[in-house]
Design an enzyme around this catalytic site. Sequence first.
Site, PDB file in Angstrom:
ATOM      1  N   GLU A  71       5.203   4.904   2.488  1.00 21.06           N
ATOM      2  CA  GLU A  71       3.850   5.400   2.755  1.00 21.06           C
ATOM      3  C   GLU A  71       3.930   6.230   4.035  1.00 21.06           C
ATOM      4  O   GLU A  71       4.293   5.726   5.092  1.00 21.06           O
ATOM      5  CB  GLU A  71       2.876   4.235   2.926  1.00 21.06           C
ATOM      6  N   ASP A  73      -7.953   3.621  11.301  1.00 21.31           N
ATOM      7  CA  ASP A  73      -6.723   3.198  11.966  1.00 21.31           C
ATOM      8  C   ASP A  73      -6.997   2.567  13.317  1.00 21.31           C
ATOM      9  O   ASP A  73      -7.872   3.002  14.058  1.00 21.31           O
ATOM     10  CB  ASP A  73      -5.788   4.396  12.147  1.00 21.31           C
ATOM     11  N   TYR A  87      -4.409  -1.090  -3.358  1.00 19.32           N
ATOM     12  CA  TYR A  87      -4.068  -1.504  -1.998  1.00 19.32           C
ATOM     13  C   TYR A  87      -5.174  -2.428  -1.517  1.00 19.32           C
ATOM     14  O   TYR A  87      -6.280  -1.986  -1.267  1.00 19.32           O
ATOM     15  CB  TYR A  87      -3.960  -0.257  -1.116  1.00 19.32           C
TER      16      TYR A  87
END
Length: 263
Positions: free
Chosen positions: A49, A60, A175
């Site tokens: 990834e 993030d 995911y």
Amino acid sequence: MSRIAATFERLRAEGRRAFVSYVMAGDPDAETSLEIVKGLPGAGVDIVELGVPFTDPMADGPTIQEAGQRALAGGQTLEGTLAMVRAFRAGDDTTPVVLMGYYNPIYNRGVDRFLADAREAGVDGLIVVDLPPEEDTELCLPALEAGIDFIRLATPTTDAKRLPRVLENSSGFVYYVSVTGITGAAAAEAGEVGPEVARIKASTELPVVVGFGIRSPEAAETIAGVADGCVVGSAIVAQIAEGKPVAEVLDYVATLAAGAHRA
């Protein structure tokens, strides 16, 4: 069969879980970053990834935000990231590469041009965290038409009403974000993750891979054991941020991969 599907099929035949590693393209610099990426499969990584640096990475945490800032300061761009994938593909035609990032750089490049270039470079999948299912016509559906998997995130707050919409056009794998909040925020707990993975798997035939909050081989083993695999990002990026030699970073990755593969 796509590289992603072939990888999960092979792992199922071997009775193993997938180990996915995240690194930021261009961190700490383009040359070192490419050296790390090229070394990941040899360290046991099943799917790479690759982060595309962006100025406003809302999902993030500080570790990956700072990695993106270092990459941008060093001149890393979307074009440079695609070039990195091409360089990786020159020596590896089997390991899947998934780009993780945000829609703005893709939009600025132009969706059709980006998808054509990504396909030519050897990109297998996309994770674009700021495009919800309601915007599937923007990128998700064109990506699928171009033969590139569009990997969607599910979270602890993705309830029974929302889950079918999230899964509708997902491909490659799902995911599962094991904790609420930003990357690197908390530790994943298998006792909480397991039932959630089972709930998702009851609604899809796609593999479910768990990320966020995995920092040790033991955690990788435990979390991969209740899913089809696990993702480690911030813990690897932190090793790079400390300035450790490439060989040491890859040795650390190898311990995590071994943990996931023991599951």
